[in-house]
Scaffold this motif. Structure first.
Motif, mmCIF file in Angstrom:
data_model
loop_
_atom_site.group_PDB
_atom_site.id
_atom_site.type_symbol
_atom_site.label_atom_id
_atom_site.label_comp_id
_atom_site.label_asym_id
_atom_site.label_seq_id
_atom_site.Cartn_x
_atom_site.Cartn_y
_atom_site.Cartn_z
ATOM 1 N N GLN A 108 3.638 1.175 7.669
ATOM 2 C CA GLN A 108 3.497 1.367 6.061
ATOM 3 C C GLN A 108 1.735 2.118 6.164
ATOM 4 O OE1 GLN A 108 3.818 -3.089 5.265
ATOM 5 N NE2 GLN A 108 5.862 -3.007 6.235
ATOM 6 N N GLN A 109 1.581 2.802 7.095
ATOM 7 C CA GLN A 109 -0.238 2.763 6.948
ATOM 8 C C GLN A 109 -0.754 2.111 6.267
ATOM 9 O OE1 GLN A 109 -0.268 6.889 7.827
ATOM 10 N NE2 GLN A 109 1.394 6.742 8.047
ATOM 11 N N LEU A 110 -1.114 1.131 6.309
ATOM 12 C CA LEU A 110 -1.501 0.314 6.526
ATOM 13 C C LEU A 110 -3.103 -0.035 7.173
ATOM 14 C CD1 LEU A 110 -2.233 -2.716 3.273
ATOM 15 C CD2 LEU A 110 -0.916 -4.480 5.211
ATOM 16 N N GLY A 111 -2.424 -0.428 8.366
ATOM 17 C CA GLY A 111 -2.772 -0.836 9.673
ATOM 18 C C GLY A 111 -4.370 -0.067 10.028
ATOM 19 N N THR A 132 -1.693 2.148 14.199
ATOM 20 C CA THR A 132 -0.995 1.916 15.390
ATOM 21 C C THR A 132 -0.157 2.521 15.418
ATOM 22 O OG1 THR A 132 -0.436 0.244 13.782
ATOM 23 C CG2 THR A 132 -1.675 -0.433 15.004
ATOM 24 N N ARG A 134 5.417 -10.086 11.354
ATOM 25 C CA ARG A 134 4.043 -9.720 10.753
ATOM 26 C C ARG A 134 4.368 -10.287 9.447
ATOM 27 N NH1 ARG A 134 3.867 -2.792 10.525
ATOM 28 N NH2 ARG A 134 5.906 -3.384 9.649
ATOM 29 N N PRO A 135 4.281 -11.749 9.650
ATOM 30 C CA PRO A 135 4.409 -12.560 8.413
ATOM 31 C C PRO A 135 3.461 -12.393 7.365
ATOM 32 C CG PRO A 135 3.714 -13.726 10.751
ATOM 33 C CD PRO A 135 3.972 -12.197 11.332
ATOM 34 N N THR A 136 2.213 -12.368 7.611
ATOM 35 C CA THR A 136 0.858 -11.975 6.470
ATOM 36 C C THR A 136 1.117 -10.544 5.927
ATOM 37 O OG1 THR A 136 -0.185 -12.589 8.662
ATOM 38 C CG2 THR A 136 -1.536 -11.824 6.442
ATOM 39 N N GLU A 154 3.684 -2.273 17.512
ATOM 40 C CA GLU A 154 3.066 -1.800 17.177
ATOM 41 C C GLU A 154 1.857 -1.490 18.764
ATOM 42 O OE1 GLU A 154 1.396 -1.585 12.708
ATOM 43 O OE2 GLU A 154 2.145 -4.676 13.521
ATOM 44 N N ARG A 188 -2.336 -13.791 22.362
ATOM 45 C CA ARG A 188 -2.344 -14.924 21.703
ATOM 46 C C ARG A 188 -0.731 -14.728 20.805
ATOM 47 N NH1 ARG A 188 -2.979 -13.064 16.330
ATOM 48 N NH2 ARG A 188 -3.483 -11.119 15.487
ATOM 49 N N GLN A 198 0.140 -14.849 13.556
ATOM 50 C CA GLN A 198 0.336 -15.792 13.421
ATOM 51 C C GLN A 198 0.149 -15.365 12.078
ATOM 52 O OE1 GLN A 198 -3.932 -16.985 15.611
ATOM 53 N NE2 GLN A 198 -3.375 -17.752 13.626
HETATM 54 C C1 LIG Z 1 -3.582 -6.761 17.505
HETATM 55 C C2 LIG Z 1 -2.977 -7.104 16.117
HETATM 56 C C3 LIG Z 1 -2.853 -8.189 16.395
HETATM 57 C C4 LIG Z 1 -2.142 -8.146 15.111
HETATM 58 N N1 LIG Z 1 -1.827 -9.785 15.351
HETATM 59 C C5 LIG Z 1 -0.747 -10.305 13.758
HETATM 60 C C6 LIG Z 1 -0.767 -11.340 13.147
HETATM 61 O O1 LIG Z 1 -1.442 -12.119 14.016
HETATM 62 N N2 LIG Z 1 -0.566 -11.753 12.305
HETATM 63 C C7 LIG Z 1 0.411 -10.912 11.468
HETATM 64 O O2 LIG Z 1 0.808 -10.970 10.336
HETATM 65 N N3 LIG Z 1 0.550 -8.891 11.620
HETATM 66 C C8 LIG Z 1 -0.518 -9.178 12.563
HETATM 67 N N4 LIG Z 1 0.151 -8.056 13.444
HETATM 68 C C9 LIG Z 1 0.154 -7.111 12.025
HETATM 69 C C10 LIG Z 1 -0.403 -6.117 11.278
HETATM 70 O O3 LIG Z 1 0.341 -7.040 10.153
HETATM 71 C C11 LIG Z 1 -0.332 -4.846 10.902
HETATM 72 O O4 LIG Z 1 -0.453 -3.947 12.175
HETATM 73 C C12 LIG Z 1 -0.759 -4.337 9.798
HETATM 74 O O5 LIG Z 1 0.290 -4.545 8.914
HETATM 75 C C13 LIG Z 1 -0.316 -2.395 9.773
HETATM 76 O O6 LIG Z 1 0.769 -2.006 9.808
HETATM 77 P P1 LIG Z 1 1.653 -0.408 9.712
HETATM 78 O O7 LIG Z 1 0.688 0.071 11.009
HETATM 79 O O8 LIG Z 1 2.660 -0.818 9.776
HETATM 80 O O9 LIG Z 1 0.817 -0.218 8.383
HETATM 81 C C14 LIG Z 1 -1.352 -7.336 14.611
HETATM 82 C C15 LIG Z 1 -1.466 -5.810 14.482
HETATM 83 C C16 LIG Z 1 -1.981 -5.786 15.652
HETATM 84 C C17 LIG Z 1 -2.385 -4.505 16.211
#
Ligand SMILES: Cc1cc2nc3c(=O)[nH]c(=O)nc-3n(C[C@H](O)[C@H](O)[C@H](O)COP(=O)(O)O)c2cc1C
Ligand SMILES: Nc1ncnc2c1ncn2[C@@H]1O[C@H](COP(=O)(O)OP(=O)(O)OP(=O)(O)O)[C@@H](O)[C@H]1O
Length: 308
Positions: free
Chosen positions: A198-201, A208, A244-246, A256, A280, A283
């Protein structure tokens, strides 16, 4: 290595081989012992070595929602079997027709008519056929009648415990990657092609690579210290496997990977992600700021472990 999909694709030239049958999920050290016996008999008889596998695996067919996670999907399994010197894989669709075959019919249709098996190698606990009624004694008896030999390979154990796909799933779930490596004879990894995310990272400081996870149910969940070999160089990083519940997503598990000190373009490439340590669980955070802070802490922890 030749892949034959389904009995209907077997030709007369495929008849005459040494064979083994099973799920071979993970191609672990127990499987490797069977495959080494297969190679030995193949050389002795001057016949190709054939592995019969099922796709989906029987438990995935019987209970799709309750089936255990896959250690290797078909593509990974095939490349590991090839690396073990297997000449041919017969991949049978596990469906209603196959599940209803009695042990006797399975032997006749697959082993005799289809493959013309001369030697069959199995593990000592191997069972097959409708209701798992075919066992080693049954196979030996069939062999005597149809003219093939059968050998049960000794159990391969580690610390007095049998190595199995089930044990590997448990060990991976516990994050014991050193033990997983001993059971597999190689470090545990997940391979896949890098897709567009989603290019959000990148907007939260964590670009990622999204590795295609064709498994609905991966054997790992959470944040891990990982490495990837790219053009002969080991790159170090962290990975998240989860839903990716957040962030709003598609409800499926994603893999990722963020690689440290790397700025290249990975889209479309195949990565083999090697797992070293669990950092971990995944979350659900109340805000992107909190997620960003957690990811920053993950990076720091992984960098420290890597000595970067
Ligand atoms: C090291 C790492 C830890 C992450 N931990 C969580 C997490 O605990 N909870 C969560 O909802 N997403 C987690 N994510 C996912 C991020 O939500 C996700 O990378 C972000 O939304 C970017 O998504 P995209 O690459 O599809 O744009 C993590 C990603 C990484 C790289
Ligand atoms: N540790 C082992 N030692 C010897 N043979 C084994 C071992 N593990 C599996 N095999 C044999 O390898 C073949 C394929 O095994 P399969 O993948 O079906 O079982 P498995 O690895 O024990 O998995 P599961 O945990 O799902 O039972 C079978 O003939 C099986 O008996």
């Amino acid at each position: 290595m030749e892949l034959v999909r389904g009995l209907h694709n077997l030709r007369p030239r495929h008849r005459g081989c040494v064979a083994t049958i099973g799920n071979f999920d993970g191609v672990h050290a127990g499987h490797q012992a069977i495959l080494s016996r297969l190679r030995a008999h193949s050389a002795r008889l001057g016949l190709p070595g054939c592995v019969v596998i099922f796709e989906p695996q029987p438990r995935e067919y019987f209970a799709p929602d309750a089936a255990p996670p896959r250690l290797t999907r078909l593509r990974e399994k095939l490349s590991l079997l090839q690396a073990q010197g297997v000449d041919r894989v017969l991949c049978l669709a596990f469906n209603r027709r196959l599940r209803e075959l009695s042990a006797e019919q399975f032997v006749q249709q697959v082993l005799i008519d289809g493959l013309g098996v001369k030697h069959l190698e199995v593990g000592d606990d191997f069972r097959f056929g409708c209701d798992r009624s075919g066992d080693f004694a049954f196979l030996q008896n069939s062999g005597e009648r149809h003219g093939f030999t059968v050998e049960a390979a000794n159990t391969v154990a580690e610390s007095d415990e049998r190595i199995s796909s089930t044990r590997l799933r448990q060990v991976l779930g516990e994050g014991d990657f050193a033990l997983a490596e001993r059971l597999l004879g190689r470090p545990f990894s997940i391979a896949g092609r890098v897709l567009y995310g989603q290019q959000l990272g990148r907007t939260i400081g964590a670009p990622t690579a999204n590795v295609q996870l064709k498994r609905v149910n991966p054997p790992l969940h959470g944040v891990y210290r990982v490495s990837v070999e790219l053009d002969g160089v080991q790159l170090k990083g962290v990975a998240n496997i989860g839903k990716r519940p957040t962030v709003k997503g598609d409800g499926k598990a994603h893999l990722e990977v963020h690689l440290f000190d790397f700025a290249g373009d990975l889209y479309g490439r195949r990565l083999d992600v090697v797992f070293h340590e669990k950092l971990r669980d995944e979350q659900r955070f109340d805000s992107l700021d909190e997620l960003q802070a957690a990811i920053k802490a993950d990076f720091a922890a992984a960098r420290a472990q890597w000595g970067l």
